[in-house]
Write a protein that holds these residues in place. Structure first.
Motif, PDB file in Angstrom:
ATOM      1  N   ALA B  22      -0.673  -8.239 -11.964  1.00  0.00           N
ATOM      2  CA  ALA B  22      -0.710  -9.389 -11.057  1.00  0.00           C
ATOM      3  C   ALA B  22      -1.198 -10.643 -11.772  1.00  0.00           C
ATOM      4  O   ALA B  22      -0.696 -11.747 -11.530  1.00  0.00           O
ATOM      5  CB  ALA B  22      -1.597  -9.087  -9.846  1.00  0.00           C
ATOM      6  N   ALA B  23      -2.191 -10.463 -12.668  1.00  0.00           N
ATOM      7  CA  ALA B  23      -2.725 -11.624 -13.385  1.00  0.00           C
ATOM      8  C   ALA B  23      -1.626 -12.271 -14.223  1.00  0.00           C
ATOM      9  O   ALA B  23      -1.575 -13.494 -14.369  1.00  0.00           O
ATOM     10  CB  ALA B  23      -3.897 -11.201 -14.269  1.00  0.00           C
ATOM     11  N   GLY B 122      -1.963 -11.446  -4.805  1.00  0.00           N
ATOM     12  CA  GLY B 122      -2.525 -10.555  -5.830  1.00  0.00           C
ATOM     13  C   GLY B 122      -1.822  -9.214  -5.826  1.00  0.00           C
ATOM     14  O   GLY B 122      -0.741  -9.080  -6.378  1.00  0.00           O
ATOM     15  N   VAL B 123      -2.438  -8.225  -5.191  1.00  0.00           N
ATOM     16  CA  VAL B 123      -1.849  -6.882  -5.123  1.00  0.00           C
ATOM     17  C   VAL B 123      -1.620  -6.519  -3.655  1.00  0.00           C
ATOM     18  O   VAL B 123      -2.542  -6.592  -2.842  1.00  0.00           O
ATOM     19  CB  VAL B 123      -2.766  -5.833  -5.787  1.00  0.00           C
ATOM     20  CG1 VAL B 123      -2.149  -4.443  -5.662  1.00  0.00           C
ATOM     21  CG2 VAL B 123      -3.013  -6.182  -7.252  1.00  0.00           C
ATOM     22  N   ILE B 124      -0.400  -6.149  -3.338  1.00  0.00           N
ATOM     23  CA  ILE B 124      -0.039  -5.800  -1.965  1.00  0.00           C
ATOM     24  C   ILE B 124       0.306  -4.320  -1.912  1.00  0.00           C
ATOM     25  O   ILE B 124       0.977  -3.790  -2.797  1.00  0.00           O
ATOM     26  CB  ILE B 124       1.151  -6.674  -1.502  1.00  0.00           C
ATOM     27  CG1 ILE B 124       0.693  -8.142  -1.461  1.00  0.00           C
ATOM     28  CG2 ILE B 124       1.690  -6.215  -0.149  1.00  0.00           C
ATOM     29  CD1 ILE B 124       1.765  -9.124  -1.113  1.00  0.00           C
ATOM     30  N   ALA B 148       1.853  -8.217  -7.411  1.00  0.00           N
ATOM     31  CA  ALA B 148       2.104  -6.833  -7.782  1.00  0.00           C
ATOM     32  C   ALA B 148       2.091  -6.008  -6.502  1.00  0.00           C
ATOM     33  O   ALA B 148       1.436  -6.377  -5.530  1.00  0.00           O
ATOM     34  CB  ALA B 148       1.030  -6.330  -8.739  1.00  0.00           C
ATOM     35  N   VAL B 149       2.846  -4.913  -6.482  1.00  0.00           N
ATOM     36  CA  VAL B 149       2.931  -4.124  -5.252  1.00  0.00           C
ATOM     37  C   VAL B 149       2.818  -2.637  -5.562  1.00  0.00           C
ATOM     38  O   VAL B 149       3.280  -2.169  -6.603  1.00  0.00           O
ATOM     39  CB  VAL B 149       4.244  -4.435  -4.491  1.00  0.00           C
ATOM     40  CG1 VAL B 149       5.482  -4.077  -5.306  1.00  0.00           C
ATOM     41  CG2 VAL B 149       4.297  -3.722  -3.134  1.00  0.00           C
ATOM     42  N   ILE B 150       2.138  -1.940  -4.653  1.00  0.00           N
ATOM     43  CA  ILE B 150       2.095  -0.473  -4.685  1.00  0.00           C
ATOM     44  C   ILE B 150       2.828   0.004  -3.436  1.00  0.00           C
ATOM     45  O   ILE B 150       2.416  -0.297  -2.317  1.00  0.00           O
ATOM     46  CB  ILE B 150       0.644   0.044  -4.720  1.00  0.00           C
ATOM     47  CG1 ILE B 150      -0.041  -0.434  -6.011  1.00  0.00           C
ATOM     48  CG2 ILE B 150       0.605   1.563  -4.610  1.00  0.00           C
ATOM     49  CD1 ILE B 150      -1.516  -0.063  -6.119  1.00  0.00           C
ATOM     50  N   LEU B 151       3.950   0.701  -3.648  1.00  0.00           N
ATOM     51  CA  LEU B 151       4.811   1.126  -2.554  1.00  0.00           C
ATOM     52  C   LEU B 151       4.530   2.582  -2.224  1.00  0.00           C
ATOM     53  O   LEU B 151       4.447   3.426  -3.122  1.00  0.00           O
ATOM     54  CB  LEU B 151       6.279   0.979  -2.963  1.00  0.00           C
ATOM     55  CG  LEU B 151       6.757  -0.431  -3.343  1.00  0.00           C
ATOM     56  CD1 LEU B 151       8.092  -0.351  -4.084  1.00  0.00           C
ATOM     57  CD2 LEU B 151       6.903  -1.289  -2.090  1.00  0.00           C
ATOM     58  N   ARG B 152       4.427   2.877  -0.937  1.00  0.00           N
ATOM     59  CA  ARG B 152       4.283   4.265  -0.530  1.00  0.00           C
ATOM     60  C   ARG B 152       5.236   4.506   0.636  1.00  0.00           C
ATOM     61  O   ARG B 152       4.936   4.141   1.773  1.00  0.00           O
ATOM     62  CB  ARG B 152       2.842   4.559  -0.126  1.00  0.00           C
ATOM     63  CG  ARG B 152       2.447   6.026  -0.271  1.00  0.00           C
ATOM     64  CD  ARG B 152       3.054   6.894   0.801  1.00  0.00           C
ATOM     65  NE  ARG B 152       2.624   8.277   0.679  1.00  0.00           N
ATOM     66  CZ  ARG B 152       3.000   9.230   1.531  1.00  0.00           C
ATOM     67  NH1 ARG B 152       3.819   8.952   2.532  1.00  0.00           N
ATOM     68  NH2 ARG B 152       2.582  10.460   1.367  1.00  0.00           N
ATOM     69  N   PRO B 178       5.805  -7.357 -16.615  1.00  0.00           N
ATOM     70  CA  PRO B 178       5.061  -6.091 -16.683  1.00  0.00           C
ATOM     71  C   PRO B 178       5.641  -5.047 -15.723  1.00  0.00           C
ATOM     72  O   PRO B 178       5.838  -5.323 -14.545  1.00  0.00           O
ATOM     73  CB  PRO B 178       3.634  -6.478 -16.281  1.00  0.00           C
ATOM     74  CG  PRO B 178       3.735  -7.812 -15.635  1.00  0.00           C
ATOM     75  CD  PRO B 178       4.942  -8.476 -16.198  1.00  0.00           C
ATOM     76  N   GLU B 179       5.866  -3.841 -16.237  1.00  0.00           N
ATOM     77  CA  GLU B 179       6.468  -2.793 -15.417  1.00  0.00           C
ATOM     78  C   GLU B 179       5.556  -2.354 -14.284  1.00  0.00           C
ATOM     79  O   GLU B 179       6.019  -1.847 -13.260  1.00  0.00           O
ATOM     80  CB  GLU B 179       6.833  -1.592 -16.302  1.00  0.00           C
ATOM     81  CG  GLU B 179       7.900  -1.944 -17.307  1.00  0.00           C
ATOM     82  CD  GLU B 179       8.339  -0.762 -18.156  1.00  0.00           C
ATOM     83  OE1 GLU B 179       8.120   0.393 -17.739  1.00  0.00           O
ATOM     84  OE2 GLU B 179       8.909  -1.004 -19.242  1.00  0.00           O
ATOM     85  N   ASP B 180       4.258  -2.555 -14.453  1.00  0.00           N
ATOM     86  CA  ASP B 180       3.329  -2.165 -13.395  1.00  0.00           C
ATOM     87  C   ASP B 180       3.358  -3.129 -12.213  1.00  0.00           C
ATOM     88  O   ASP B 180       2.606  -2.960 -11.252  1.00  0.00           O
ATOM     89  CB  ASP B 180       1.899  -2.089 -13.946  1.00  0.00           C
ATOM     90  CG  ASP B 180       1.706  -0.873 -14.845  1.00  0.00           C
ATOM     91  OD1 ASP B 180       2.418   0.134 -14.623  1.00  0.00           O
ATOM     92  OD2 ASP B 180       0.859  -0.943 -15.750  1.00  0.00           O
ATOM     93  N   ALA B 181       4.197  -4.138 -12.277  1.00  0.00           N
ATOM     94  CA  ALA B 181       4.296  -5.081 -11.159  1.00  0.00           C
ATOM     95  C   ALA B 181       4.793  -4.392  -9.902  1.00  0.00           C
ATOM     96  O   ALA B 181       4.437  -4.768  -8.789  1.00  0.00           O
ATOM     97  CB  ALA B 181       5.219  -6.239 -11.527  1.00  0.00           C
ATOM     98  N   ILE B 182       5.655  -3.395 -10.055  1.00  0.00           N
ATOM     99  CA  ILE B 182       6.162  -2.651  -8.890  1.00  0.00           C
ATOM    100  C   ILE B 182       5.931  -1.170  -9.159  1.00  0.00           C
ATOM    101  O   ILE B 182       6.607  -0.573  -9.991  1.00  0.00           O
ATOM    102  CB  ILE B 182       7.665  -2.917  -8.649  1.00  0.00           C
ATOM    103  CG1 ILE B 182       7.943  -4.423  -8.510  1.00  0.00           C
ATOM    104  CG2 ILE B 182       8.144  -2.177  -7.400  1.00  0.00           C
ATOM    105  CD1 ILE B 182       9.423  -4.782  -8.346  1.00  0.00           C
TER     106      ILE B 182
END
Lengths: 421, 421
Positions: B22-23, B122-124, B148-152, B178-182
């Motif tokens: 996210a940064a 930031g992070v969703i 950045a997002v964490i999908l569940r 960055p791959e960790d964005a999603i």
């Protein structure tokens, strides 16, 4: 358990009354709200001796409880502070009314016209320390923004807060607005704070106003959303491309103008390039002004500095104390602030647009400044009128929280028998 | 207990990676984000058969678990739905980038220039049911807004969601982001949902997207702020001063165009004055269109209506069913909606400005319409591009939540060595 149940039912009753008042306040004319605030100001003025007598009881109670000198000072009212309360109420009355403002409007190809219109949030809970003037400030801002409010001040300020609250209620009555629009939790019982924090559905947002301990408690315990007002660990970074005279002026002001406010500089970061060109002049200035500079490395050569402990970085001194460190350019400053900052306010001193741009895009503090003193982190200085605090969270409200930040919005959509294909 | 600990540490690890991403995303160029989305669209298109094969595994798993026909339908992908995912990704790519937009700017007498600038949150965290297309929609909107997002997703959709997620990651890689964005929670373990809801400091906001059960769970359990997307119990009120033809057109469209969306009318309120003039024609139209109208009193005289049970008011049918009642003017409508509504969308049908004004100022739904179908309650129809849902809360986001609503803001303040007096 019984105590908790009692507290819950007491807050629920206040919350329901607040909700009813909020429904009416939401469409109250701007003139009525302004009239209520001006009438409240008149009452505070007229009842000065009564309020001071109530405050005298609080001061006796506070002294008995052994409050610190700083806390006693915040608790104390005098003629000057009463006058400031009166002026504050009249200033908020004179501000533009935010409710009903059309924030944005546009047309759609379907023929619909869409307006985004400012509305009150609903019911706000304000939890604050023993500063009776906050009763007036917070009550006024919530009323201005069309919200009902439940105020819970520190227990030492209960008598003066009650006397001021009575003036606010008198103002509401004079203007024909519901008296439940501004309610004061009428007891010192701490269980009532917990009940406010759990009042989901009755209180829409909690605003804690006070020190780290209070805000931390609220953030941990609250089930209701919170507008966080964390510490102001404000950094000033003197870049290699800073103008020396501007840098000297701003650093001194950022630290020493007032040390007890959240916008005061707590840490000075000096670019190595700045140090190579100008030496430790910024630290020398601070020491000369009576600041205890807790420094590292080369900066310690300045007579009068002391060695910084590791926890002096990321610390809110609120005093004539300041941490200082040399960093490697704007990247070093960004790295330091990301690690130790509190996302409140930081300032870069530079004539280099690229460095300023990097500082402002890569940091995510609520307020980022260039060539300006962090002491400007204030709703009044931003032109927002009074403020209830500086929010450091990212949701809804951020930076100075004035009447406008205490609003939400809704969409008004107009068609002409318009249906969706 | 061990399971909970494992879940917590797994989500914490994902959260820390998301925070780092996210940064970087916060200052990623608009072109890079658009390129990532277009590259992801190309990959989804190229991997259609692979995604459909993964979906076939999900469908077999869902059938084995005995999912309802409606749930199986939402789970199912086909060529048309894949094409819609591809188009959705390209549409979001083509939207204007919200980050960095100057929302407002002004000068102060002190010489300071203040800009309010849009930033990512930031992070969703997005928690959704077994609809694999949401993986693409939600991932795209969060990336567009610099978050950045964490999908569940729902456990039945895990295989297809993984296949689509791999395309999104491929897009990020192609664009140098960055791959960790999603990130996608890689397991069906329900403890991970609980861990997301508790991830204070790592996830900034949780968006639940799904039915009442999911949203209720999230609202009860979450310690992280939630953008609430509650039920859409949408009301249409036909005022005595309504134009008959417009009213007939809008009521029929509001109920029958699509019954399964949250903007569908669930309750028709008819002013007694409208009924006295026009009879029950609106109810007759609905019955003729095949709607089961659950009515009261005089409306029950229309052949084909059935008597409303008490809980039919305030109920989200999401079907060819509708409650109906006669009310006493706009005041009666307001009273009914305050009691039974869900603050989503309501529409007044009237040619009377005073009635419309009362309806719009005294109700506080996210969307209030006049002479328009509630089916327009949609980000696309509002001109916002894609949406992640319709928020019914009052804080931060309200109404259709598109990329812009997934942002926060910060203040950039420029001076010239400016100090505070």
């Amino acid at each position: 358990m019984t105590e908790e149940t009692d507290a819950t039912s007491q807050i629920e009753a206040m919350g329901r009354r607040a909700r009813t008042a909020a429904a009416e306040l939401a469409y109250a004319p701007a003139a009525a709200k302004a009239a209520a605030l001006n009438a409240a100001a008149d009452l505070v003025e007229a009842r000065e001796s009564e309020i001071l007598a109530a405050n005298a009881l609080d001061l006796a109670y506070g002294a008995e409880k052994g409050l610190s000198a700083a806390m006693m000072d915040r608790l104390k009212l005098d003629a000057g502070r009463i006058a400031a309360i009166v002026k504050g109420l009249r200033d908020v009355a004179a501000q533009p009314d935010p409710v009903g403002e059309v924030i944005k409007e546009w047309d759609r190809p379907t023929g619909l016209h869409i307006r985004r219109v400012r509305t009150p949030i609903g019911v706000i809970g304000v939890i604050y320390e023993s500063r009776p003037n906050v009763t007036a400030d917070a009550g006024a801002l919530c009323l201005k923004s069309g919200n009902a409010v439940i105020l819970r001040g520190g227990s030492e300020s209960l008598n003066a807060s009650r006397a001021i609250h009575a003036c606010l209620v008198g103002g509401l009555r004079a203007a024909g607005l519901p008296e439940d629009a501004i309610q004061l939790v009428p007891s010192r019982d701490r269980a009532l704070v917990g009940a406010m924090l759990r009042a989901v559905g009755l209180i829409d947002v909690i605003i804690p106003r006070g020190g780290k301990g209070l805000v931390g408690l609220v953030q941990t315990e609250a089930r209701v959303p919170v507008f966080a007002h964390l510490e102001g660990i404000c950094h000033v970074y003197a870049d290699g491309a800073a103008d020396l005279e501007k840098a000297r002026r701003v650093v001194l002001n950022a630290k020493t103008r007032r040390t007890g406010i959240c916008g005061a500089m707590e840490c000075l970061l000096i670019d190595r390039a700045f140090y190579d060109r100008h030496g430790a002049v910024l630290v020398e200035d601070l020491v000369a002004a009576g600041v205890e500079v807790r420094a590292e490395g080369a900066l310690l050569k300045v007579p009068g500095t002391v060695a910084a402990a590791p926890d002096d970085f990321g610390r809110e001194f609120l005093d004539m104390i300041c941490a200082a460190r040399i960093v490697e350019g704007v990247d070093g400053a960004i790295e330091h602030i990301r690690r130790f900052g509190s996302n409140h306010t930081e300032s870069i001193l530079t004539e280099d647009d690229a460095a300023a741009d990097k500082f402002c895009t890569r940091l995510d503090s609520a307020i980022l400044m260039r060539n300006a003193s962090t002491q400007f982190a204030d709703g009044g200085e931003f032109g927002m009128g009074a403020e209830i605090g500086i929010a450091t969270g990212k949701l809804h409200a951020r930076g100075p929280v004035g009447a406008e930040q205490l609003t939400s919005f809704k969409y008004l959509v107009t068609g002409d028998g318009t249906i969706r294909a």
